[in-house]
Scaffold this motif. Structure first.
Motif: not given
Length: 405
Positions: A29, A34, A38
């Motif tokens: 991620a 990200y 998140e």
């Protein structure tokens, strides 16, 4: 899957898997841009799913342990031991009890309680009776849990997710009943129709003080959970927690009552809950949540529910649950968010619930009884009757499609 042979409790590898999956998921991620919010948001979403089920199941297990400690189930075992039933009658009685008891107590607890009744008649001349009765109990316990929101963790997950309303679970009663009855009819002809040795020395077990009140409070707790969800839109765990407070108040009454025999602490019942199962579920929720975050479940959902028809996919997943525990199978389906009718959600609930009966290691009930009935009930002994169990599986699916669409 190898718990029977290795003795390694299933919660340990699954929690470890969840940890490694999330380390990799978080790394991927971050690589893809990200941020903290998140990643933490996804973990908090999984934590909320787990917390709801943990609290619900903890209360249910605590009540079951309290009733066990107060001899509610032991009285039933003693009563059956004193009746002059033949082996074949006991085969049917134990199956019917397991079917209905598992609709509100989980299948593993049901299997162990009813299995203890059967083992009271175990001797070297009753080996086939015990083996067939244990197979029957496994099938009955899994089938009984499939038509009730409280009967199995998978049905509870589907109910709490809102895909099937409470009352519509009971449309699965006839398919679930057929799933239990069809193999039982096939097996009954191989159960001796003779009488077990009469045990005149059987213990005269009595209910302990408070047993009836605890049983009544459990019914009230279940009703609270149902009505709260149905009319006030309160998640079922809240009604269960209120019910736990009733049990705790009753425990306090027992502690201060001079008429009550012995020391009683309700937290002993909380301590004796099936923590391995509860922690296993933690691993499942977070492992599946990590795979969903990466994107695997979206791919799998497309392969199963777009490339195939939902009916075929749900039947295949039910058979798969005889090898892989039905909890991760069902949680994966819920995480995929496939577009399905209520009848199809009922079908996946049915198939994952009863599919575990195909093998002795396919459900918690089977694994528990292999430990309880060593020498009487084995993996191979169960496997011999797989065709009869598969026939029940097919008949139950056909009945559901015929009745519910």
């Amino acid at each position: 899957m190898t718990e029977e042979f290795t003795g390694l409790r299933k919660s340990k590898p699954v929690i470890m898997a969840a940890g490694f999956i999330w380390i990799l998921a978080a790394y991927l991620a971050i690589q893809n841009g990200y941020g903290r919010e998140e990643i933490r948001g996804r973990l908090m979403h999984d934590l909320m799913d787990y917390a709801e089920l943990l609290l619900f199941l903890l209360v249910s297990m605590t009540y079951t342990n309290a009733m066990t400690e107060r001899n509610v189930f032991e009285v039933l075992r003693s009563w059956l031991s004193k009746k002059h039933f033949s082996y074949r009658q006991l085969f049917w009685i134990s199956g019917i009890i397991a079917f209905f008891l598992s609709s509100f107590a989980n299948n593993m607890t049901t299997a162990l309680l009813v299995g203890a009744v059967v083992m009271a008649f175990a001797d070297k001349d009753a080996k086939s009776f015990v083996n067939l009765s244990f197979i029957n109990i496994v099938v009955a316990a899994n089938a009984g849990g499939a038509f009730s929101p409280f009967g199995d963790i998978t049905t509870l997950m589907v109910w709490q997710s809102g895909h099937v309303p409470f009352i519509e679970f009971f449309q699965l009663f006839v398919p679930a009943l057929l799933n239990f009855v069809v193999p039982a009819v096939c097996m009954q002809f191989f159960v001796p129709n003779t009488m077990p040795p009469v045990n005149e020395q059987a213990d005269d077990v009595k209910l302990k003080t408070g047993a009836k009140r605890i049983s009544a409070l459990f019914v009230v707790t279940i009703v609270l959970a149902i009505l709260g969800e149905q009319y006030l839109y309160i998640p079922p765990f809240m009604g269960m927690m209120v019910g736990l407070s009733f049990l705790m108040m009753l425990s306090y009454h027992f502690q201060i009552s001079t008429a009550f025999e012995g020391h009683y602490d309700i937290f002993n019942c909380v301590r004796d809950s099936e923590w391995d199962t509860l922690l296993f579920f933690f691993g499942v929720v977070f492992a599946v949540g990590g795979l969903q975050f990466i994107g695997y479940l979206e791919l799998m959902s497309h392969m199963l529910y777009v490339d195939m028809s939902p009916t075929k996919a749900n039947i295949i997943l039910g058979i798969l649950s005889s090898v892989i525990d039905n909890i991760p199978v069902m949680f994966s389906v819920l995480s995929m968010h496939p577009e399905m009718s209520i009848a199809q959600w009922q079908l996946i609930t049915l198939t994952t619930g009863v599919g575990g009966s195909l093998l002795s290691v396919g459900s918690a009930a089977g694994v528990a009884l292999m430990g309880q009935g060593k020498g009487f009930y084995t993996f191979v002994g169960h496997l011999k009757w797989m065709p009869a169990i598969m026939l029940g599986y097919i008949v139950s699916i056909y009945a559901h499609l015929l009745i519910n669409g």
